[in-house]
Motif scaffolding. Structure first.
Motif, PDB file in Angstrom:
ATOM      1  N   VAL A 148       0.837  -1.208   0.000  1.00  0.00           N
ATOM      2  CA  VAL A 148       0.000   0.000   0.000  1.00  0.00           C
ATOM      3  C   VAL A 148       0.870   1.256   0.000  1.00  0.00           C
ATOM      4  O   VAL A 148       0.645   2.194  -0.780  1.00  0.00           O
ATOM      5  N   LEU A 149       1.878   1.293   0.855  1.00  0.00           N
ATOM      6  CA  LEU A 149       2.741   2.474   0.979  1.00  0.00           C
ATOM      7  C   LEU A 149       3.613   2.673  -0.257  1.00  0.00           C
ATOM      8  O   LEU A 149       3.839   3.810  -0.691  1.00  0.00           O
ATOM      9  N   ALA A 208       3.680  10.847   1.483  1.00  0.00           N
ATOM     10  CA  ALA A 208       3.716   9.440   1.058  1.00  0.00           C
ATOM     11  C   ALA A 208       5.089   8.845   1.336  1.00  0.00           C
ATOM     12  O   ALA A 208       5.209   7.691   1.789  1.00  0.00           O
ATOM     13  N   HIS A 209       6.142   9.612   1.112  1.00  0.00           N
ATOM     14  CA  HIS A 209       7.507   9.131   1.339  1.00  0.00           C
ATOM     15  C   HIS A 209       7.851   9.144   2.830  1.00  0.00           C
ATOM     16  O   HIS A 209       8.636   8.311   3.288  1.00  0.00           O
ATOM     17  N   VAL A 210       7.262  10.067   3.568  1.00  0.00           N
ATOM     18  CA  VAL A 210       7.446  10.087   5.025  1.00  0.00           C
ATOM     19  C   VAL A 210       6.844   8.819   5.634  1.00  0.00           C
ATOM     20  O   VAL A 210       7.488   8.145   6.455  1.00  0.00           O
ATOM     21  N   GLN A 253       8.897   5.909   7.623  1.00  0.00           N
ATOM     22  CA  GLN A 253       8.568   5.552   9.008  1.00  0.00           C
ATOM     23  C   GLN A 253       8.232   4.068   9.134  1.00  0.00           C
ATOM     24  O   GLN A 253       8.598   3.420  10.121  1.00  0.00           O
ATOM     25  N   PHE A 254       7.540   3.543   8.131  1.00  0.00           N
ATOM     26  CA  PHE A 254       7.209   2.106   8.137  1.00  0.00           C
ATOM     27  C   PHE A 254       8.474   1.264   8.026  1.00  0.00           C
ATOM     28  O   PHE A 254       8.662   0.300   8.779  1.00  0.00           O
ATOM     29  N   LEU A 255       9.351   1.618   7.088  1.00  0.00           N
ATOM     30  CA  LEU A 255      10.600   0.878   6.903  1.00  0.00           C
ATOM     31  C   LEU A 255      11.457   0.914   8.169  1.00  0.00           C
ATOM     32  O   LEU A 255      12.089  -0.079   8.542  1.00  0.00           O
ATOM     33  N   LYS A 284      15.752  10.123   0.035  1.00  0.00           N
ATOM     34  CA  LYS A 284      16.324  10.828  -1.130  1.00  0.00           C
ATOM     35  C   LYS A 284      15.215  11.482  -1.951  1.00  0.00           C
ATOM     36  O   LYS A 284      15.331  12.649  -2.374  1.00  0.00           O
ATOM     37  N   ILE A 285      14.136  10.763  -2.157  1.00  0.00           N
ATOM     38  CA  ILE A 285      13.015  11.317  -2.928  1.00  0.00           C
ATOM     39  C   ILE A 285      12.349  12.439  -2.145  1.00  0.00           C
ATOM     40  O   ILE A 285      11.967  13.464  -2.709  1.00  0.00           O
ATOM     41  N   LEU A 286      12.228  12.264  -0.824  1.00  0.00           N
ATOM     42  CA  LEU A 286      11.650  13.326   0.014  1.00  0.00           C
ATOM     43  C   LEU A 286      12.503  14.588  -0.075  1.00  0.00           C
ATOM     44  O   LEU A 286      11.979  15.696  -0.159  1.00  0.00           O
TER      45      LEU A 286
END
Length: 412
Positions: A218-219, A234-236, A240-242, A257-259
């Motif tokens: 989902v993320l 979305a990247h935050v 946080q999940f990872l 990096k994308i954030l």
């Protein structure tokens, strides 16, 4: 004549709207309400053959007035919204949603849930298909309230621990809310859009029941699907999940990096810089310097002691080893015209010294390296530190004096 009547009516209607607009801009809610009443009455007395449909203006203006009017009550607001629902089917679901938002803002969660359930059962021929997106929103917000109820039951269960049959009843009720919430939340996040709160709640449900693969999917979809708009959150959420899952540093760095590319001033850039600095790869350490310089370009970071500490740590390493001075030079060149006034003025030196001596120390070291020992900021702070007989500031002065030629090399 009929033509004159229509013309005069049109003029008076426009004038009334102008008065309403003026009153709204000046936050004169009582006056705006009086003019709106006149406007509605004038529509009722319109004898022209032109069809006057249910005006969205009445709904929008009336909602704004009732929300701010000192003498309005939630009962009156709900009554007004019910009237707006009956004025036309095209905006029925939108009015329902707005009504629900106001109920939630006033803590009337049960009433909001009831309104969502009624709206979900609404059907009106072809309009049902046309308003498919609004219906999905109705279902999604109902799912959100089911999640809220699930969360309450979960907390009760966790607080009470194992308590026999009472726990079993709570757990069964909790699972019921989970099923209802999961179905509706899963549906809304399939549609391209910004669904932050729905995604967070759905992932929380999945994680609680151990479905980490589904949560990850989902993320990833929310962050990387090109059909969805660019969304820093979305990247935050993915990062946080990872992190919660104990993923590798490389995975965390990729997410941040994308954030960084989207929002270089995000608060997580401190974490990003720290990870990059600890890397053994020269390319990543170089990126770390770029990240912290970019963050400090923003006014919100001017007095962030952690950010300056990160920059100091890396600058000291580079200057002491005299390796990669070109990294500093590349970052400093586009900033040397405006950073001195932005960060290193005498006024800021005085204020930083009075308010936060640790911050002034970090900034003084950076200022001394980038601008030399004659920099106003460095001179003021080092002088004050030496007067106060603070050993740290004496060491600062010695470090900058010893490496004073560096600023000439990096300013090129």
């Amino acid at each position: 004549s009929s033509h004159e009547h229509k013309l005069n009516f049109k003029k008076s209607k426009e004038a009334c709207l102008n008065y309403i607009q003026d009153a709204l801009l000046q936050k004169q809610w009582k006056r705006a309400a009086e003019f709106l009443t006149c406007y509605v009455e004038s529509l009722e007395k319109d004898y022209s053959r032109e069809r006057v449909g249910p005006s969205e203006m009445i709904w929008r203006i009336g909602t704004e007035i009732l929300w701010h009017h000192s003498q309005s009550s939630m009962k009156e607001f709900s009554c007004f919204m019910e009237q707006m629902k009956t004025l036309g089917v095209k905006r029925y679901l939108k009015v329902c949603l707005e009504h629900v938002f106001h109920l939630l803002c006033n803590g009337q969660i049960d009433e909001a849930y009831q309104n969502l359930s009624l709206a979900e059962s609404w059907r009106f021929g072809e309009q049902t298909a046309i308003q498919d997106k609004e219906m999905k929103l109705i279902q999604a917000y109902r799912g959100l309230l089911d999640y809220y109820s699930w969360s309450k039951q979960k907390n009760i269960l966790l607080e009470h621990g194992e308590d026999g049959f009472s726990d079993l009843a709570v757990e069964q009720e909790m699972h019921g809310y989970f099923r209802k919430a999961a179905v509706n939340l899963k549906e809304i996040i399939k549609i391209p859009g910004v669904w932050d709160i729905f995604v967070k709640c759905y992932v929380d449900l999945l994680e609680f029941y151990g479905d980490h693969n589904e949560a990850r999917q989902v993320l990833n979809e929310y962050a990387y699907n090109s059909k969805f708009p660019a969304n820093p959150n979305a990247h935050v959420y993915l990062y946080q999940f990872l992190k919660r899952q104990g993923e590798s540093k490389n995975s965390l760095i990729s997410a941040l990096k994308i954030l960084h590319d989207i929002v270089p001033s995000h608060e997580l850039m401190i974490d990003f810089n720290t990870m990059l600095q600890k890397s053994k790869k020269r390319k990543k350490r170089r990126l770390g310097l770029e990240v912290i310089f970019a963050a400090l370009d923003y006014a919100g970071w001017k007095e962030n002691a952690k950010a300056w500490s990160c920059l100091v740590r890396q600058v000291k390493q580079i200057v002491s080893s005299e390796k990669h001075l070109d990294w500093i030079k590349q970052e400093w060149n586009p900033r040397k015209e405006w950073w001195p006034a932005f960060h290193f003025s005498r006024y800021l030196a005085k204020r930083n010294w009075q308010e936060n001596k640790s911050l002034s120390y970090e900034k003084a070291l950076v200022a001394g390296i980038l601008l030399g020992k004659d920099c106003k900021y460095f001179k003021y702070v080092s002088r004050q530190g030496c007067k106060a007989q603070l050993k740290r500031f004496r060491m600062l002065k010695k470090f900058v004096n010893r490496h004073d030629p560096v600023h000439l090399r990096i300013s090129g």
